[in-house]
Design an enzyme around this catalytic site. Structure first.
Site, PDB file in Angstrom:
ATOM      1  N   GLU A   1      -6.564   4.510   8.243  1.00 42.76           N
ATOM      2  CA  GLU A   1      -6.345   5.942   7.992  1.00 42.76           C
ATOM      3  C   GLU A   1      -7.607   6.586   7.432  1.00 42.76           C
ATOM      4  O   GLU A   1      -7.921   7.734   7.747  1.00 42.76           O
ATOM      5  CB  GLU A   1      -5.148   6.126   7.047  1.00 42.76           C
ATOM      6  CG  GLU A   1      -3.836   5.893   7.800  1.00 42.76           C
ATOM      7  CD  GLU A   1      -2.690   5.406   6.945  1.00 42.76           C
ATOM      8  OE1 GLU A   1      -2.782   5.444   5.701  1.00 42.76           O
ATOM      9  OE2 GLU A   1      -1.681   4.951   7.539  1.00 42.76           O
TER      10      GLU A   1
ATOM     11  N   GLY B   1       2.989  -1.217   4.196  1.00 35.93           N
ATOM     12  CA  GLY B   1       2.998   0.205   3.893  1.00 35.93           C
ATOM     13  C   GLY B   1       4.408   0.647   3.535  1.00 35.93           C
ATOM     14  O   GLY B   1       4.921   0.374   2.448  1.00 35.93           O
ATOM     15  N   GLY B   2       5.068   1.303   4.479  1.00 37.08           N
ATOM     16  CA  GLY B   2       6.386   1.910   4.259  1.00 37.08           C
ATOM     17  C   GLY B   2       7.391   1.023   3.542  1.00 37.08           C
ATOM     18  O   GLY B   2       8.056   1.457   2.594  1.00 37.08           O
TER      19      GLY B   2
ATOM     20  N   GLY C   1       2.739   2.086  10.812  1.00 39.67           N
ATOM     21  CA  GLY C   1       3.673   3.198  10.671  1.00 39.67           C
ATOM     22  C   GLY C   1       4.381   3.572  11.966  1.00 39.67           C
ATOM     23  O   GLY C   1       4.982   4.643  12.064  1.00 39.67           O
TER      24      GLY C   1
ATOM     25  N   HIS D   1      -9.284   1.046   5.225  1.00 38.91           N
ATOM     26  CA  HIS D   1      -7.990   1.232   5.891  1.00 38.91           C
ATOM     27  C   HIS D   1      -8.200   2.146   7.104  1.00 38.91           C
ATOM     28  O   HIS D   1      -8.990   3.097   7.038  1.00 38.91           O
ATOM     29  CB  HIS D   1      -6.980   1.850   4.913  1.00 38.91           C
ATOM     30  CG  HIS D   1      -5.589   1.815   5.467  1.00 38.91           C
ATOM     31  ND1 HIS D   1      -5.167   2.716   6.407  1.00 38.91           N
ATOM     32  CD2 HIS D   1      -4.566   0.971   5.253  1.00 38.91           C
ATOM     33  CE1 HIS D   1      -3.908   2.421   6.743  1.00 38.91           C
ATOM     34  NE2 HIS D   1      -3.524   1.370   6.057  1.00 38.91           N
TER      35      HIS D   1
ATOM     36  N   GLU E   1      -5.035  -5.296  10.691  1.00 43.98           N
ATOM     37  CA  GLU E   1      -4.025  -4.256  10.862  1.00 43.98           C
ATOM     38  C   GLU E   1      -4.239  -3.546  12.190  1.00 43.98           C
ATOM     39  O   GLU E   1      -5.025  -2.576  12.259  1.00 43.98           O
ATOM     40  CB  GLU E   1      -4.124  -3.236   9.725  1.00 43.98           C
ATOM     41  CG  GLU E   1      -3.864  -3.825   8.363  1.00 43.98           C
ATOM     42  CD  GLU E   1      -3.293  -2.786   7.411  1.00 43.98           C
ATOM     43  OE1 GLU E   1      -2.190  -3.009   6.910  1.00 43.98           O
ATOM     44  OE2 GLU E   1      -3.916  -1.743   7.208  1.00 43.98           O
TER      45      GLU E   1
ATOM     46  N   SER F   1       3.735  -2.317  10.155  1.00 44.49           N
ATOM     47  CA  SER F   1       5.192  -2.333  10.294  1.00 44.49           C
ATOM     48  C   SER F   1       5.851  -3.645   9.852  1.00 44.49           C
ATOM     49  O   SER F   1       6.812  -4.097  10.475  1.00 44.49           O
ATOM     50  CB  SER F   1       5.595  -1.976  11.729  1.00 44.49           C
ATOM     51  OG  SER F   1       5.148  -0.670  12.048  1.00 44.49           O
TER      52      SER F   1
ATOM     53  N   ASN G   1       0.874  -1.179   0.000  1.00 45.51           N
ATOM     54  CA  ASN G   1       0.000   0.000   0.000  1.00 45.51           C
ATOM     55  C   ASN G   1       0.907   1.224   0.000  1.00 45.51           C
ATOM     56  O   ASN G   1       1.533   1.534   1.009  1.00 45.51           O
ATOM     57  CB  ASN G   1      -0.881  -0.043   1.262  1.00 45.51           C
ATOM     58  CG  ASN G   1      -1.695   1.219   1.456  1.00 45.51           C
ATOM     59  OD1 ASN G   1      -1.752   2.074   0.570  1.00 45.51           O
ATOM     60  ND2 ASN G   1      -2.320   1.349   2.616  1.00 45.51           N
ATOM     61  N   TRP G   2       0.968   1.883  -1.152  1.00 45.00           N
ATOM     62  CA  TRP G   2       1.903   3.014  -1.281  1.00 45.00           C
ATOM     63  C   TRP G   2       1.352   4.305  -0.691  1.00 45.00           C
ATOM     64  O   TRP G   2       2.049   5.325  -0.661  1.00 45.00           O
ATOM     65  CB  TRP G   2       2.263   3.225  -2.754  1.00 45.00           C
ATOM     66  CG  TRP G   2       3.239   2.207  -3.283  1.00 45.00           C
ATOM     67  CD1 TRP G   2       3.847   1.198  -2.562  1.00 45.00           C
ATOM     68  CD2 TRP G   2       3.735   2.089  -4.623  1.00 45.00           C
ATOM     69  NE1 TRP G   2       4.683   0.471  -3.374  1.00 45.00           N
ATOM     70  CE2 TRP G   2       4.635   1.002  -4.648  1.00 45.00           C
ATOM     71  CE3 TRP G   2       3.514   2.792  -5.804  1.00 45.00           C
ATOM     72  CZ2 TRP G   2       5.304   0.604  -5.809  1.00 45.00           C
ATOM     73  CZ3 TRP G   2       4.184   2.404  -6.964  1.00 45.00           C
ATOM     74  CH2 TRP G   2       5.068   1.324  -6.958  1.00 45.00           C
ATOM     75  N   LYS G   3       0.099   4.299  -0.289  1.00 47.78           N
ATOM     76  CA  LYS G   3      -0.538   5.497   0.297  1.00 47.78           C
ATOM     77  C   LYS G   3      -0.292   6.712  -0.606  1.00 47.78           C
ATOM     78  O   LYS G   3      -0.356   6.587  -1.822  1.00 47.78           O
ATOM     79  CB  LYS G   3      -0.036   5.697   1.732  1.00 47.78           C
ATOM     80  CG  LYS G   3      -0.195   4.410   2.553  1.00 47.78           C
ATOM     81  CD  LYS G   3       0.053   4.574   4.019  1.00 47.78           C
ATOM     82  CE  LYS G   3      -0.114   3.213   4.706  1.00 47.78           C
ATOM     83  NZ  LYS G   3       0.070   3.260   6.145  1.00 47.78           N
TER      84      LYS G   3
HETATM   85  P1  PGA Z   1       3.119   0.213   7.580  1.00 48.18           P
HETATM   86  O1  PGA Z   1       1.633   0.405   7.002  1.00 48.18           O
HETATM   87  O2  PGA Z   1       3.630  -1.089   6.995  1.00 48.18           O
HETATM   88  O3  PGA Z   1       3.875   1.391   7.122  1.00 48.18           O
HETATM   89  O4  PGA Z   1       2.991   0.107   9.070  1.00 48.18           O
HETATM   90  C1  PGA Z   1       0.762  -0.675   6.872  1.00 48.18           C
HETATM   91  C2  PGA Z   1      -0.547  -0.224   6.321  1.00 48.18           C
HETATM   92  O5  PGA Z   1      -0.989   0.888   6.631  1.00 48.18           O
HETATM   93  O6  PGA Z   1      -1.189  -0.976   5.556  1.00 48.18           O
END
Ligand code: PGA
Length: 249
Positions: free
Chosen positions: A93, A230-231, A169, A91, A163, A209, A9-11
């Site tokens: 967020e 994510g990251g 993050g 998600h 998640e 993470s 997930n590149w956000k």
């Molecule tokens: P992260 O994000 O790996 O940077 O913790 C995961 C996500 O939001 O899907």
């Protein structure tokens, strides 16, 4: 048998040029697992061209509930379907920053499935909810409302991503045992909502993470069927390293 899914997930983390460059680098990637990248909406058309014929599939990070209409700023499943196979729904967020609730997410899911988009439904608890032993209750409600009314056949196109919000993050990862325990609970909830066959065939990813250093321990668990990254998915090399710890089924 559940085939593993390694999803990035590149956000909104990179500009257009970097996204296209990363797509070029991922194009020849292969794995026994299914591979998926979810860039921002704008990158989808161009990335779908770059990744044509590649094992790496594309997903959107969000979708709207209707196919057409006066919905300023939204994107329809009908249009997304031309460029990608999956969509992430719910998600944390979006749940937190965009105030999306389970009822809205349920509508997004129903309409996306109608348009043949596959779903990755995110569920997860806050640290406060975990500490007050409410994590399972929260996730049960998320699943029951978001998946309400779906048929067993529709569930074939639904993947769940567990998640924990406190792990996204933050560099804090759920321990492999915490992940495995919650994945089992999720399977039980799905079994009660549908049946044991649906529960056993539904993929449950872990997200929060995930990095090359911890992917192996997480992916080893019996009820973990892949990861949502994510990251660490932004660098093609670390996405490859994480996928190298997966084992197809
Ligand atoms: P992260 O994000 O790996 O940077 O913790 C995961 C996500 O939001 O899907």
């Amino acid at each position: 048998m559940r085939r593993m899914l390694i999803a990035g997930n590149w956000k909104m983390q990179q500009d257009h040029k970097s996204a296209l460059e990363a797509a070029e680098q991922l194009r020849d990637m292969t794995s026994d697992s299914e591979l998926l990248i979810c860039p921002d909406f704008l990158a989808l058309p161009e990335m779908s061209r770059i990744l044509r014929g590649s094992q790496v599939k594309l997903g959107a990070q969000d979708v709207w509930t209707e196919d057409r209409g006066a919905f300023t700023g939204e994107v329809s499943a009908q249009d997304l379907k031309k460029f990608c196979e999956y969509v992430i729904v719910g998600h944390s967020e979006r749940r937190i920053k965009n105030h999306e609730n389970n009822e809205l997410l349920s509508k997004k899911i129903v309409n996306s499935l109608k348009n043949s988009l596959k779903i990755i439904l995110c569920v997860g608890e806050t640290l406060e909810q975990r500490d007050s032993k409410k994590a399972e209750e929260v996730i049960k409600e998320e699943l029951e409302v978001c998946l309400d009314g779906l048929t067993s056949e529709q569930m074939e196109d639904v993947t769940i991503a567990y998640e924990p919000i406190w792990a996204i993050g933050t560099g804090k990862t759920a321990t492999p045992k915490q992940a495995e325990d919650m994945h089992r609970s999720i399977r039980k909830i799905i079994s009660a909502m549908f049946d044991e066959n649906v529960a056993q065939s539904t993929r449950i990813l872990y997200g929060g993470s995930v990095k090359p250093e911890n992917a192996k321990d997480i992916l080893e668990n019996e009820d973990v069927d892949g990861v949502l990254i994510g990251g660490a998915s932004l660098k093609p090399e670390s996405f490859r390293q994480i996928a190298s710890h997966s084992h197809g089924q």
